[in-house]
Every structure is written in C-alpha cells, then in structure tokens.
Design an enzyme around this catalytic site. Structure first.
Site, PDB file in Angstrom:
ATOM      1  N   CYS A  30      10.803  -5.958  -2.854  1.00  0.00           N
ATOM      2  CA  CYS A  30      11.893  -5.480  -1.993  1.00  0.00           C
ATOM      3  C   CYS A  30      13.125  -6.378  -1.998  1.00  0.00           C
ATOM      4  O   CYS A  30      14.175  -5.998  -1.482  1.00  0.00           O
ATOM      5  CB  CYS A  30      11.395  -5.301  -0.563  1.00  0.00           C
TER       6      CYS A  30
ATOM      7  N   HIS B 298      17.364  -5.202   4.403  1.00  0.00           N
ATOM      8  CA  HIS B 298      16.361  -4.362   3.755  1.00  0.00           C
ATOM      9  C   HIS B 298      15.677  -3.552   4.854  1.00  0.00           C
ATOM     10  O   HIS B 298      15.375  -4.068   5.931  1.00  0.00           O
ATOM     11  CB  HIS B 298      15.345  -5.254   3.026  1.00  0.00           C
TER      12      HIS B 298
ATOM     13  N   ASN C 273      11.395   3.088   3.753  1.00  0.00           N
ATOM     14  CA  ASN C 273      11.575   1.905   2.907  1.00  0.00           C
ATOM     15  C   ASN C 273      11.641   2.352   1.446  1.00  0.00           C
ATOM     16  O   ASN C 273      10.634   2.751   0.871  1.00  0.00           O
ATOM     17  CB  ASN C 273      10.392   0.949   3.134  1.00  0.00           C
TER      18      ASN C 273
HETATM   19  O1  UT7 Z   1       9.131  -4.044   2.465  1.00  0.00           O
HETATM   20  C1  UT7 Z   1       8.210  -4.956   1.992  1.00  0.00           C
HETATM   21  C2  UT7 Z   1       7.608  -5.777   3.038  1.00  0.00           C
HETATM   22  N1  UT7 Z   1       6.834  -4.998   3.938  1.00  0.00           N
HETATM   23  C3  UT7 Z   1       7.035  -5.089   5.245  1.00  0.00           C
HETATM   24  O2  UT7 Z   1       7.923  -5.767   5.679  1.00  0.00           O
HETATM   25  C4  UT7 Z   1       6.086  -4.330   6.131  1.00  0.00           C
HETATM   26  C5  UT7 Z   1       5.624  -5.200   7.248  1.00  0.00           C
HETATM   27  N2  UT7 Z   1       4.642  -4.575   8.118  1.00  0.00           N
HETATM   28  C6  UT7 Z   1       4.928  -3.555   8.952  1.00  0.00           C
HETATM   29  O3  UT7 Z   1       6.020  -3.018   8.955  1.00  0.00           O
HETATM   30  C7  UT7 Z   1       3.886  -3.150   9.954  1.00  0.00           C
HETATM   31  O4  UT7 Z   1       2.863  -4.095   9.961  1.00  0.00           O
HETATM   32  C8  UT7 Z   1       3.271  -1.747   9.693  1.00  0.00           C
HETATM   33  C9  UT7 Z   1       4.294  -0.668   9.989  1.00  0.00           C
HETATM   34  C10 UT7 Z   1       2.792  -1.630   8.265  1.00  0.00           C
HETATM   35  C11 UT7 Z   1       2.094  -1.531  10.629  1.00  0.00           C
HETATM   36  O5  UT7 Z   1       2.500  -1.687  11.984  1.00  0.00           O
HETATM   37  P1  UT7 Z   1       1.695  -2.654  12.977  1.00  0.00           P
HETATM   38  O6  UT7 Z   1       2.326  -2.538  14.273  1.00  0.00           O
HETATM   39  O7  UT7 Z   1       1.642  -4.013  12.350  1.00  0.00           O
HETATM   40  O8  UT7 Z   1       0.283  -1.970  13.019  1.00  0.00           O
HETATM   41  P2  UT7 Z   1      -1.140  -2.599  12.657  1.00  0.00           P
HETATM   42  O9  UT7 Z   1      -1.309  -2.667  11.191  1.00  0.00           O
HETATM   43  O10 UT7 Z   1      -1.360  -3.826  13.479  1.00  0.00           O
HETATM   44  O11 UT7 Z   1      -2.071  -1.481  13.231  1.00  0.00           O
HETATM   45  C12 UT7 Z   1      -2.168  -1.202  14.640  1.00  0.00           C
HETATM   46  C13 UT7 Z   1      -3.054  -0.005  14.815  1.00  0.00           C
HETATM   47  C14 UT7 Z   1      -4.356  -0.097  14.052  1.00  0.00           C
HETATM   48  O12 UT7 Z   1      -5.369   0.532  14.807  1.00  0.00           O
HETATM   49  P3  UT7 Z   1      -6.426  -0.337  15.669  1.00  0.00           P
HETATM   50  O13 UT7 Z   1      -7.114  -1.212  14.663  1.00  0.00           O
HETATM   51  O14 UT7 Z   1      -5.576  -1.109  16.642  1.00  0.00           O
HETATM   52  O15 UT7 Z   1      -7.279   0.711  16.291  1.00  0.00           O
HETATM   53  C15 UT7 Z   1      -4.109   0.733  12.822  1.00  0.00           C
HETATM   54  O16 UT7 Z   1      -5.269   1.270  12.255  1.00  0.00           O
HETATM   55  O17 UT7 Z   1      -2.376   1.151  14.327  1.00  0.00           O
HETATM   56  C16 UT7 Z   1      -3.224   1.814  13.386  1.00  0.00           C
HETATM   57  N3  UT7 Z   1      -2.394   2.440  12.382  1.00  0.00           N
HETATM   58  C17 UT7 Z   1      -1.880   3.678  12.524  1.00  0.00           C
HETATM   59  N4  UT7 Z   1      -2.019   4.568  13.518  1.00  0.00           N
HETATM   60  C18 UT7 Z   1      -1.360   5.745  13.370  1.00  0.00           C
HETATM   61  C19 UT7 Z   1      -1.964   1.938  11.196  1.00  0.00           C
HETATM   62  N5  UT7 Z   1      -1.175   2.838  10.570  1.00  0.00           N
HETATM   63  C20 UT7 Z   1      -1.122   3.922  11.379  1.00  0.00           C
HETATM   64  C21 UT7 Z   1      -0.484   5.175  11.289  1.00  0.00           C
HETATM   65  N6  UT7 Z   1      -0.608   6.030  12.294  1.00  0.00           N
HETATM   66  N7  UT7 Z   1       0.287   5.510  10.226  1.00  0.00           N
END
Ligand code: UT7
Length: 329
Positions: free
Chosen positions: A116, A256, A286
């Site tokens: 990215c 970004h 993204n």
């Molecule tokens: O561009 C390149 C670099 N990449 C980035 O900068 C991305 C960085 N990361 C992020 O933007 C975020 O971490 C994400 C958007 C990918 C995820 O958001 P988060 O707030 O960090 O969520 P998480 O991974 O901590 O997940 C929280 C909960 C989990 O459920 P439990 O374990 O708490 O029950 C996930 O399974 O949300 C769940 N979850 C979802 N729920 C509904 C993960 N994805 C989804 C989804 N819909 N699409």
C-alpha cells in the site's frame, strides 16, 4: 538559485463501473453494513468484473486519460513506473504492459512493489530522475485489481478492498513547488502479518495451495491496525516537524485509505481538522496503490498552487512513509 524539483503537473484516475455495496456483501459473508461502516468507514467499492482484464487495464485507462488531460503524446513519456501489488503476471512488469497499451513507445518502464506504500515510494523514486535532469516527463501510476487476490468467503478481508488506478505526471519545477521531502521506511519482520502465502518462489502454485486458498490476501487485521496507526501518525508528524510545518501550514493530509480510524488517528496526531483530510474510503474502500492518486484527482479542483500536502501510507512489508508536496498548479 531555486532547486529543481519534481512537480505533479497533472493527475487522473479511473475506477470500474461495478459497485459492490455492503448490502451485497451481507449476502456473501456473515457481515453487516453497520459493522463495515463503523469499523472501516467503507460503504461501497468498485470491482473490475471482466475476468480477462487485469491491473494493466486499470492502469492504462488512468495513464491514457492522464496524457489526454495533460495534452501530451504518450510518446513523450521518458519513464513510466507502476506501483502495484497485483501485477498482471509474475513477470514481465505491469508497467511494460501499460506502456505498450497506451503507446508510450519511448519510455522505459518498471514496477515498484511496496504494497500500500507503493505510490509514495514510486513518486519519491521518480522525483530523483527529474531533480537530476535525467528525464523530463515521468508518469507514476498506482494500480491494483485487488479483487483478483481477495477471498470472497473471508469476511475479514473481502469487505475492505476494491479496484482502481490513479496516475500523475511529474515534470521539473524551478519555482519552489513540487516534491519537497520524503521519509520512507520498511520492516520485513512485518511480513508474517500481511502477505499472500503461495504463488511466489517459496511456495509455488500447486493443487494443494489452491485447495488451501493460499492465493489470497492473508491479513492479521488487529495486528496490522496497531502498527498502521502508530507508524502512519508518527511519520506524518515527523515530516511536518522536519520541514517546520504547523497544522495551519498544511492544506491537506492525503492518506492511504485503509481504514477511517487509522486516518482519523493520523490527522489527530498532526493536529489537522477533518475538513483538511482527503477521504473517499466510503466510496472506493482500500484500492492499495490507487488510493492516494484517486484522492488527488478528486480534490484537484480544490487545490491551489503552493498548497502544502502531506501524503502518508502504511502497508504490507511492512512499508510506510510520508511525502511532503507543494502543489504546483
Ligand atoms: O492497507 C494495508 C494495511 N492494512 C490495514 O491498515 C488494515 C488494518 N486493520 C484494520 O483495518 C482492521 O483491523 C480491520 C478492519 C481489518 C478489522 O477491524 P477490527 O476492529 O480490528 O476487528 P477485529 O479483527 O478485531 O475483529 C473484531 C470482531 C471479531 O469477532 P470476535 O472475535 O470479537 O467475536 C471478528 O471476527 O469482528 C469480527 N469481524 C467481523 N464481523 C462482521 C471481522 N470481520 C468482520 C466482518 N463483519 N466483516
């Protein structure tokens, strides 16, 4: 004597027509419009549906339009750099294919892979060819068909990414505008948290890798998020300090577009209010190397000559950095 710098003298972008909405994703995986919007800021993204078209198709659209807008013939381009994480093929470089498609017959061309952060790595690299007087017209295109490496059964990644391309023309400027400074970083120990498991020389494609769904983006979201928030904010604040810029001096942050929460944290750290942040993640998601030139293209009419912009990115590698640009037109 004013130093010769590389100035962005034209910008263009292109995204496919197909809009993949959060509502449609709700039917594909266990997710909700509310979760996606609140956790990422994304409402919809564009997808290149044509199976036989790859990243070079997106890139060529952006570059062809750029040349028309700038009123130059593609044959005038000396160098064409393509920033991409989704090349048409392992080789040759997608930049070669784009150059051929647009008729940039006199350009030499190559790809830069910095996930990215590829677009800011590429304009920094390109600027050196202009500053030294080696070349007059350099095109940098950030292009990614992210949908080609996304697993649409994985809710953690499929809601985030989209397809698009953006391109800029760089030319010499002796009036004090252009690319003023850059701070770029990489840390390969971050590879384990964001990568594609198979298809490279370590693990070539096989029936097993396809069955194990290893040709898609693998991302440990929470972990990457922590690094992205800290590093993108730190490097953006650092480049302001290094160039004696206060938040009042900065016209726009051009971040970004990975996650609205990362962008908000970066703007907070810089002391920049939300009206000075280019944000279009809600409409495109993204698009990896497409995000920053897409923003510049959409905000072009609001920009004035001499405006101070801070471009900032974080991505797989890990790679991250910030570029200070004085807008030249
Ligand atoms: O561009 C390149 C670099 N990449 C980035 O900068 C991305 C960085 N990361 C992020 O933007 C975020 O971490 C994400 C958007 C990918 C995820 O958001 P988060 O707030 O960090 O969520 P998480 O991974 O901590 O997940 C929280 C909960 C989990 O459920 P439990 O374990 O708490 O029950 C996930 O399974 O949300 C769940 N979850 C979802 N729920 C509904 C993960 N994805 C989804 C989804 N819909 N699409």
């Amino acid at each position: 004597m004013t130093k010769t710098r590389a100035a962005i003298t034209c910008v263009n972008a292109w995204a496919p027509d197909y809009v993949l909405t959060n509502k449609e994703l709700e039917k594909m995986v266990d997710t909700s419009d509310e979760w996606i919007l609140t956790r990422t800021g994304i409402s919809e993204r564009r997808i290149l549906k044509d199976k036989d078209k790859g990243t070079s198709y997106l890139g060529a659209k952006a570059v062809k339009g750029l040349c028309e807008k700038a009123g130059i013939s593609p044959e005038e381009i000396d160098l064409l750099i393509c920033a991409t994480a989704t090349p048409d093929m392992m080789f040759p470089a997608t930049a070669n294919i784009i150059a051929d498609k647009v008729g940039a017959k006199n350009a030499f061309s190559y790809d830069i892979m910095a996930a990215c952060s590829g677009f800011i790595y590429s304009i920094t690299t390109a600027s050196k060819f202009i500053e030294t007087g080696t070349y007059k017209k350099v095109v940098v295109v950030g292009a990614d068909k992210m949908s080609s490496i996304i697993d649409y059964t994985d809710r953690q990644t499929c809601v985030i990414f989209g397809d698009a391309a953006g391109a800029v023309l760089l030319e010499a400027d002796d009036s004090g505008n252009g690319i003023m400074d850059a701070i770029l970083h990489s840390d390969g120990s971050g590879c384990q948290h964001l990568h594609m498991k198979a298809g490279g020389s370590v693990k070539p494609a096989s029936h097993e890798t396809v069955d194990a769904r290893e040709h898609y983006v693998y991302q440990e979201g929470k972990h990457v998020f922590k690094f992205a928030v800290t590093n993108m904010a730190d490097v953006s604040a650092e480049i302001m300090e290094k160039n004696n810029l206060t938040s009042d001096d900065v016209a726009y942050l051009v971040p970004h577009q990975a996650n609205k929460r990362i962008i908000d944290a970066t703007a907070d750290r810089m002391g920049i209010s939300s009206d000075k942040v280019m944000l279009n993640i809600q409409r495109y998601g993204n698009t990896t190397n497409g995000t920053i030139p897409m923003c510049l293209f959409e905000w072009e009419n609001k920009l004035n000559r001499g405006d101070n912009l801070i471009l900032a990115a974080f991505g797989g590698g890990f790679t991250w950095g910030a570029v200070y640009v004085k807008w030249a037109y």
